[in-house]
Motif scaffolding. Structure first.
Motif, PDB file in Angstrom:
ATOM      1  N   SER A  81       4.134  -1.460   3.644  1.00 46.39           N
ATOM      2  CA  SER A  81       4.410  -0.190   2.979  1.00 46.39           C
ATOM      3  C   SER A  81       5.855   0.203   3.229  1.00 46.39           C
ATOM      4  O   SER A  81       6.484  -0.256   4.184  1.00 46.39           O
ATOM      5  N   VAL A 104      -2.856  -1.247  -3.323  1.00 47.50           N
ATOM      6  CA  VAL A 104      -3.665  -0.137  -2.807  1.00 47.50           C
ATOM      7  C   VAL A 104      -2.827   1.134  -2.893  1.00 47.50           C
ATOM      8  O   VAL A 104      -1.644   1.137  -2.540  1.00 47.50           O
ATOM      9  N   GLU A 105      -3.442   2.218  -3.375  1.00 46.79           N
ATOM     10  CA  GLU A 105      -2.791   3.521  -3.409  1.00 46.79           C
ATOM     11  C   GLU A 105      -3.688   4.539  -2.735  1.00 46.79           C
ATOM     12  O   GLU A 105      -4.920   4.474  -2.842  1.00 46.79           O
ATOM     13  N   CYS A 110       0.882  -1.171   0.000  1.00 47.49           N
ATOM     14  CA  CYS A 110       0.000   0.000   0.000  1.00 47.49           C
ATOM     15  C   CYS A 110       0.917   1.217   0.000  1.00 47.49           C
ATOM     16  O   CYS A 110       1.734   1.381   0.915  1.00 47.49           O
ATOM     17  N   TRP A 137      -1.263  -5.853   4.491  1.00 45.03           N
ATOM     18  CA  TRP A 137      -0.483  -5.000   3.601  1.00 45.03           C
ATOM     19  C   TRP A 137       0.836  -4.609   4.247  1.00 45.03           C
ATOM     20  O   TRP A 137       0.991  -4.657   5.471  1.00 45.03           O
ATOM     21  N   LEU A 159      -2.993   4.902   4.815  1.00 40.97           N
ATOM     22  CA  LEU A 159      -1.906   3.954   4.586  1.00 40.97           C
ATOM     23  C   LEU A 159      -1.630   3.142   5.861  1.00 40.97           C
ATOM     24  O   LEU A 159      -1.540   1.914   5.829  1.00 40.97           O
ATOM     25  N   HIS A 198      -4.342   0.583   6.608  1.00 38.74           N
ATOM     26  CA  HIS A 198      -4.274  -0.630   5.801  1.00 38.74           C
ATOM     27  C   HIS A 198      -3.192  -1.580   6.313  1.00 38.74           C
ATOM     28  O   HIS A 198      -3.407  -2.791   6.403  1.00 38.74           O
TER      29      HIS A 198
END
Length: 309
Positions: free
Chosen positions: A239, A220-221, A193, A237, A228, A231
């Motif tokens: 990051s 996911v963006e 993400c 997720w 963020l 998530h």
């Protein structure tokens, strides 16, 4: 009267709607419309395209808005300087920042407000780097905190604050096993993400992935830092985030932070103000605070995972 007319025109340019502009200026719509008509008469040029609804500004109107913002900014700077000579620095300072710089903003506003009790601060975050510079040029901001790069060009004063580094943020079970660091290739293979591709922070990340020979494919963006983190917290997720975000969010329960290894390139972030003579007294005060605050050292002292200590 002229200042009021210019304020109304700037508000109309910003709101793009007569009623909203009038509400923003705390006047009736007829009063705002009449003041702008009088300004058109005084300047002898049409400023507004009028139809059944607001249709925008004329080319002459667009140019006058640029001057209006500059004139109003100079008026406010003069008022602030006179007030500072009389009773001490006061007024409202408007600061805009890219999302990753929230922690740095807080490290500057606290000493600014301690040194100048009459100053209030309005902070706008989640701006793209281009928006920070654009709002500075149009005098909608007094100062910005953004990435320092060659594209900033002339017309601005800069104070370097810190260099952005990156860490892998994952659920505790997903972090690379028994590793004190993670590679960019390992991160690219995780369900990621990330920020949206239009944001400068994401473009920086893509460049770092590319330098390491990796290409992320985020599932996911988002343009929201909070989204963020939310998530990643689900455990589904991962990051790659700037280390500065941990100064604001810490390492939430159930997550783990692993520093990224190579490429070693760091991204400079700094305070940006418009180069003016005389300089705005509020901008000068913030630059002085930035000059004596070790933002980099403060942002390195982060709450975190034991692996970082």
């Amino acid at each position: 009267m002229l200042f009021r007319q210019l304020e109304y025109l700037v508000a109309l340019s910003r709101e793009r709607h007569f009623a909203r502009a009038a509400r923003a200026c705390h006047v009736s719509q007829p009063a705002l419309s009449e003041a702008i008509r009088k300004l058109e008469d005084e300047l002898d040029v049409p400023l507004v395209l009028r139809g059944r609804t607001y249709e925008g500004l004329t080319p002459e109107g667009e140019r006058i808005v640029v001057w209006a913002r500059r004139i109003l900014a100079d008026r406010d700077a003069l008022t602030s300087e006179v007030g500072a000579l009389r009773t001490g620095l006061g007024g409202r300072m408007r600061i805009g920042a890219v999302p990753t710089a929230s922690g740095a903003v807080a490290l500057l506003t606290a000493p600014l407000c301690r040194a100048h009790p009459l100053v209030t601060v309005e902070v706008t975050t989640d701006l793209q780097a281009e928006d920070v510079l654009r709002r500075l040029r149009s005098f909608e901001l007094d100062a910005g905190i953004t990435y320092l790069h060659e594209g900033i060009g002339e017309g601005f004063e800069t104070v370097p604050l810190y260099e952005e580094r990156y860490v892998l943020l994952t659920g505790a079970a997903d972090a690379p096993a028994d590793r004190a660091t993670a590679t960019w290739a390992e991160a690219a293979r995780l369900p990621l993400c990330l920020l949206t591709g239009t944001m400068q922070g994401r473009r920086v990340l893509d460049g770092l992935f590319a330098e390491a020979g990796a290409r992320p494919s985020p599932r996911v963006e988002t343009d929201s830092v909070a989204t963020l983190f939310a998530h990643v917290r689900t455990g589904r997720w991962a990051s790659v985030v700037p280390h500065t975000w941990l100064h604001v969010f810490g390492v939430p329960y159930g997550m783990r932070v692993v520093p990224m290894e190579g490429p070693a390139r760091a991204v400079p972030v700094g305070l940006v103000t418009v180069a003016r003579d005389p300089e705005s007294v509020t901008a000068r005060a913030l630059r002085e605070v930035a000059g004596r605050t070790d933002v980099a050292a403060a942002l390195d002292r982060l709450p975190g995972d034991p692996v970082q200590r």
